[in-house]
Write a protein that holds these residues in place. Sequence first.
Motif, PDB file in Angstrom:
ATOM      1  N   ALA A   1       0.851  -1.196   0.000  1.00  0.00           N
ATOM      2  CA  ALA A   1       0.000   0.000   0.000  1.00  0.00           C
ATOM      3  C   ALA A   1       0.881   1.237   0.000  1.00  0.00           C
ATOM      4  O   ALA A   1       2.059   1.185   0.392  1.00  0.00           O
ATOM      5  CB  ALA A   1      -0.906   0.008   1.232  1.00  0.00           C
ATOM      6  N   GLU A   2       0.314   2.349  -0.435  1.00  0.00           N
ATOM      7  CA  GLU A   2       1.051   3.608  -0.429  1.00  0.00           C
ATOM      8  C   GLU A   2       0.911   4.347   0.893  1.00  0.00           C
ATOM      9  O   GLU A   2       1.811   5.094   1.280  1.00  0.00           O
ATOM     10  CB  GLU A   2       0.570   4.512  -1.568  1.00  0.00           C
ATOM     11  N   ARG A   3      -0.217   4.138   1.579  1.00  0.00           N
ATOM     12  CA  ARG A   3      -0.458   4.801   2.859  1.00  0.00           C
ATOM     13  C   ARG A   3      -0.955   3.790   3.871  1.00  0.00           C
ATOM     14  O   ARG A   3      -1.730   2.884   3.535  1.00  0.00           O
ATOM     15  CB  ARG A   3      -1.468   5.945   2.724  1.00  0.00           C
ATOM     16  N   ILE A   4      -0.492   3.928   5.094  1.00  0.00           N
ATOM     17  CA  ILE A   4      -0.925   3.065   6.180  1.00  0.00           C
ATOM     18  C   ILE A   4      -1.207   3.942   7.404  1.00  0.00           C
ATOM     19  O   ILE A   4      -0.835   5.117   7.441  1.00  0.00           O
ATOM     20  CB  ILE A   4       0.148   2.014   6.536  1.00  0.00           C
ATOM     21  N   THR A   5      -1.835   3.364   8.392  1.00  0.00           N
ATOM     22  CA  THR A   5      -2.025   4.036   9.678  1.00  0.00           C
ATOM     23  C   THR A   5      -1.515   3.106  10.769  1.00  0.00           C
ATOM     24  O   THR A   5      -1.900   1.937  10.834  1.00  0.00           O
ATOM     25  CB  THR A   5      -3.500   4.379   9.932  1.00  0.00           C
ATOM     26  N   GLU A   6      -0.608   3.629  11.605  1.00  0.00           N
ATOM     27  CA  GLU A   6      -0.030   2.825  12.668  1.00  0.00           C
ATOM     28  C   GLU A   6       0.029   3.632  13.964  1.00  0.00           C
ATOM     29  O   GLU A   6      -0.129   4.852  13.961  1.00  0.00           O
ATOM     30  CB  GLU A   6       1.380   2.349  12.294  1.00  0.00           C
ATOM     31  N   GLY A   7       0.276   2.919  15.070  1.00  0.00           N
ATOM     32  CA  GLY A   7       0.309   3.541  16.383  1.00  0.00           C
ATOM     33  C   GLY A   7       1.711   3.831  16.865  1.00  0.00           C
ATOM     34  O   GLY A   7       2.679   3.183  16.459  1.00  0.00           O
ATOM     35  N   TYR A   8       1.806   4.801  17.755  1.00  0.00           N
ATOM     36  CA  TYR A   8       3.084   5.234  18.314  1.00  0.00           C
ATOM     37  C   TYR A   8       2.990   5.308  19.836  1.00  0.00           C
ATOM     38  O   TYR A   8       1.907   5.452  20.411  1.00  0.00           O
ATOM     39  CB  TYR A   8       3.437   6.649  17.842  1.00  0.00           C
ATOM     40  N   HIS A   9       4.175   5.294  20.444  1.00  0.00           N
ATOM     41  CA  HIS A   9       4.301   5.644  21.853  1.00  0.00           C
ATOM     42  C   HIS A   9       5.680   6.275  22.021  1.00  0.00           C
ATOM     43  O   HIS A   9       6.614   5.655  22.550  1.00  0.00           O
ATOM     44  CB  HIS A   9       4.150   4.425  22.771  1.00  0.00           C
ATOM     45  N   CYS A  10       5.825   7.495  21.531  1.00  0.00           N
ATOM     46  CA  CYS A  10       7.153   8.114  21.556  1.00  0.00           C
ATOM     47  C   CYS A  10       7.047   9.638  21.589  1.00  0.00           C
ATOM     48  O   CYS A  10       6.042  10.222  21.183  1.00  0.00           O
ATOM     49  CB  CYS A  10       7.989   7.684  20.358  1.00  0.00           C
ATOM     50  N   SER A  11       8.115  10.233  22.069  1.00  0.00           N
ATOM     51  CA  SER A  11       8.219  11.694  22.118  1.00  0.00           C
ATOM     52  C   SER A  11       9.463  12.199  21.400  1.00  0.00           C
ATOM     53  O   SER A  11       9.739  13.400  21.415  1.00  0.00           O
ATOM     54  CB  SER A  11       8.256  12.165  23.584  1.00  0.00           C
ATOM     55  N   TYR A  12      10.218  11.277  20.753  1.00  0.00           N
ATOM     56  CA  TYR A  12      11.477  11.645  20.112  1.00  0.00           C
ATOM     57  C   TYR A  12      11.549  11.072  18.714  1.00  0.00           C
ATOM     58  O   TYR A  12      11.054   9.964  18.453  1.00  0.00           O
ATOM     59  CB  TYR A  12      12.671  11.132  20.933  1.00  0.00           C
ATOM     60  N   GLY A  13      12.189  11.823  17.824  1.00  0.00           N
ATOM     61  CA  GLY A  13      12.364  11.366  16.454  1.00  0.00           C
ATOM     62  C   GLY A  13      13.615  11.966  15.853  1.00  0.00           C
ATOM     63  O   GLY A  13      14.407  12.636  16.528  1.00  0.00           O
ATOM     64  N   LEU A  14      13.787  11.746  14.570  1.00  0.00           N
ATOM     65  CA  LEU A  14      14.974  12.222  13.869  1.00  0.00           C
ATOM     66  C   LEU A  14      15.014  13.745  13.822  1.00  0.00           C
ATOM     67  O   LEU A  14      14.052  14.395  13.413  1.00  0.00           O
ATOM     68  CB  LEU A  14      15.004  11.657  12.455  1.00  0.00           C
ATOM     69  N   ASN A  15      16.133  14.315  14.229  1.00  0.00           N
ATOM     70  CA  ASN A  15      16.361  15.752  14.151  1.00  0.00           C
ATOM     71  C   ASN A  15      16.594  16.108  12.684  1.00  0.00           C
ATOM     72  O   ASN A  15      17.569  15.668  12.068  1.00  0.00           O
ATOM     73  CB  ASN A  15      17.587  16.125  14.990  1.00  0.00           C
ATOM     74  N   ARG A  16      15.705  16.900  12.119  1.00  0.00           N
ATOM     75  CA  ARG A  16      15.746  17.172  10.682  1.00  0.00           C
ATOM     76  C   ARG A  16      17.007  17.914  10.260  1.00  0.00           C
ATOM     77  O   ARG A  16      17.378  17.890   9.081  1.00  0.00           O
ATOM     78  CB  ARG A  16      14.488  17.936  10.259  1.00  0.00           C
ATOM     79  N   GLU A  17      17.708  18.520  11.191  1.00  0.00           N
ATOM     80  CA  GLU A  17      18.953  19.216  10.858  1.00  0.00           C
ATOM     81  C   GLU A  17      20.035  18.248  10.372  1.00  0.00           C
ATOM     82  O   GLU A  17      20.997  18.660   9.717  1.00  0.00           O
ATOM     83  CB  GLU A  17      19.477  19.984  12.071  1.00  0.00           C
ATOM     84  N   TYR A  18      19.868  16.957  10.677  1.00  0.00           N
ATOM     85  CA  TYR A  18      20.896  15.980  10.323  1.00  0.00           C
ATOM     86  C   TYR A  18      20.517  15.130   9.105  1.00  0.00           C
ATOM     87  O   TYR A  18      21.290  14.242   8.711  1.00  0.00           O
ATOM     88  CB  TYR A  18      21.191  15.080  11.517  1.00  0.00           C
ATOM     89  N   GLU A  19      19.387  15.387   8.509  1.00  0.00           N
ATOM     90  CA  GLU A  19      18.941  14.554   7.400  1.00  0.00           C
ATOM     91  C   GLU A  19      19.946  14.523   6.258  1.00  0.00           C
ATOM     92  O   GLU A  19      20.243  13.455   5.708  1.00  0.00           O
ATOM     93  CB  GLU A  19      17.569  15.015   6.898  1.00  0.00           C
ATOM     94  N   SER A  20      20.471  15.679   5.872  1.00  0.00           N
ATOM     95  CA  SER A  20      21.376  15.718   4.721  1.00  0.00           C
ATOM     96  C   SER A  20      22.652  14.923   4.980  1.00  0.00           C
ATOM     97  O   SER A  20      23.215  14.323   4.056  1.00  0.00           O
ATOM     98  CB  SER A  20      21.726  17.166   4.367  1.00  0.00           C
ATOM     99  N   LEU A  21      23.120  14.889   6.211  1.00  0.00           N
ATOM    100  CA  LEU A  21      24.313  14.118   6.547  1.00  0.00           C
ATOM    101  C   LEU A  21      24.020  12.622   6.614  1.00  0.00           C
ATOM    102  O   LEU A  21      24.813  11.799   6.146  1.00  0.00           O
ATOM    103  CB  LEU A  21      24.879  14.579   7.890  1.00  0.00           C
TER     104      LEU A  21
END
Length: 231
Positions: A152-172
Amino acid sequence: MQFQVALVGDYNESVIAHQAIPEALRLAAGAGESIEFEWIHTSSIRDAAADLAGFDGIWCVPASPYASMEGALEAIRYARESRRPFLGTCGGFQHAVIEYARNVCGIRDASHAETHPNAAAVVISSLACPLVEQNQEIVLEDEGKLKSAYGAERITEGYHCSYGLNREYESLLFQKGLRPTAHSLSGEIRAVELPSHPFFVATLFQHERRALRGEIPPLVRAFIDSFSSPN
């Protein structure tokens, strides 16, 4: 056929994902397959190559901060370098990103805001909108194992988190092979894969929770399928 899975993390019976994972493995097992698992406490990992060599797959599970961040990182590094099938969810996603940042991208002090908020390179930072017991629609990228697993192209899922990837580091982070393969509707990265690896997938969302509704988690099935695939 019998397979052995290492569940790297600090087991806590009150954690919903920890309740779901054994059931997810049971439901996802195919005909004629037996999936055995062992919880591997992060503090017990001293030599990942020796501690994890007997397992067909390694799953770095939710519920961080871990007792030993270094133990978790060593397990992930072993899975990546030995080409052992690897699945990471929630905390497993976060630490897979940190391991790759440190050992492949050269960001030696890559850290997690939950445990080292004042570090020089906070690669995992606080989410603008915490996803604690939240569901979210997710867009899957073409040619990834995630999209192949879900069909599928889109899904729906559950989370239990308050932290994720810092977008400032994406290019690296995405210059040396690691690839983002799932995004929120607003563009935040929710999963990464390593295409050069037989199976190296990490998601911020906890797809294993589907098992608590009696559903086979598609990505867990794909993880198991990879055990018998040639490296």
